[in-house]
Design a protein around this motif. Structure first.
Motif, PDB file in Angstrom:
ATOM      1  N   ILE A  45      29.893  38.534  43.701  1.00  0.00           N
ATOM      2  CA  ILE A  45      29.727  39.764  44.471  1.00  0.00           C
ATOM      3  C   ILE A  45      28.297  39.883  45.007  1.00  0.00           C
ATOM      4  N   THR A  46      27.327  39.590  44.165  1.00  0.00           N
ATOM      5  CA  THR A  46      25.918  39.766  44.554  1.00  0.00           C
ATOM      6  C   THR A  46      25.341  38.543  45.255  1.00  0.00           C
ATOM      7  N   LYS A  47      26.068  37.449  45.267  1.00  0.00           N
ATOM      8  CA  LYS A  47      25.614  36.186  45.879  1.00  0.00           C
ATOM      9  C   LYS A  47      24.315  35.666  45.245  1.00  0.00           C
ATOM     10  N   ILE A  48      24.169  35.932  43.940  1.00  0.00           N
ATOM     11  CA  ILE A  48      23.015  35.409  43.195  1.00  0.00           C
ATOM     12  C   ILE A  48      23.511  34.184  42.418  1.00  0.00           C
ATOM     13  N   ALA A  49      23.093  33.012  42.858  1.00  0.00           N
ATOM     14  CA  ALA A  49      23.633  31.758  42.332  1.00  0.00           C
ATOM     15  C   ALA A  49      23.234  31.494  40.881  1.00  0.00           C
TER      16      ALA A  49
END
Length: 182
Positions: free
Chosen positions: A43-47
């Motif tokens: 959801i947050t696109k924090i890999a």
């Protein structure tokens, strides 16, 4: 000549529905925590959250294994001369002493039955049996200075029972072995 008697017995606790539910909840918890972190990462696109989730999955898998194996419990009864020692063995990793008592201090000794246990009240019951409400269990009653009226609920084999019989107190021996029918 040394008259020391040594008898040992290990009794595994029977697995019940509670055991199965506990395993299911542990596995569910171990899979849910990393899954939530992966969803948050998407959801947050924090890999790096996905990488942390993978390490967390490994940690949770180890924790689940540790807790599931800790559910395996055995009880060891050791009878040496007139002393009965009962230990709880958890996953063959830890040992905890439950009680050590001289069998001469037993006030009463009988085979477990719901009706007999319903008649009696105890301040403390030490449960060290394979299955809690089984007819194979025996109850040993005694008085403890600190705890009051106590009972041990355990599952001895015939060898352990025979080793204990000569060491019962006189009153208990009369009651158990010399019952007179009128």
């Amino acid at each position: 000549m040394d008259n020391t008697i040594l008898t040992e017995q290990v009794v595994p606790r029977e697995r019940t529905a509670r055991y199965g539910v506990s395993i299911a909840l542990i596995i569910l918890g171990a899979l849910t925590i990393p899954a939530i972190l992966i969803v948050i990462a998407e959801i947050t696109k924090i890999a790096y959250l996905a990488v942390i989730a993978m390490f967390l999955l490994l940690f949770c898998a180890y924790g689940a294994w540790y807790f599931i194996t800790s559910l395996k419990v055995e009880y060891e009864y050791a009878f040496i001369s007139s002393s009965l020692r009962i230990d709880k063995i958890i996953a063959k990793r830890r040992r905890r002493a439950i009680i050590k008592i001289d069998v001469k201090k037993f006030d009463d000794f009988f085979r477990y039955s719901d009706s007999e246990m319903g008649k009696r009240r105890f301040n403390k019951v030490y449960r060290a049996c394979a299955k809690e409400f089984s007819e194979d269990n025996y109850v040993a009653c005694f008085h403890d200075e600190a705890k009051g009226k106590c009972a041990i609920l355990f599952t001895p084999n015939e060898q352990l029972l025979e080793a204990m019989k000569p060491y019962f107190g006189n009153e208990l021996r009369k009651k158990l072995f010399f019952k007179k029918e009128l």
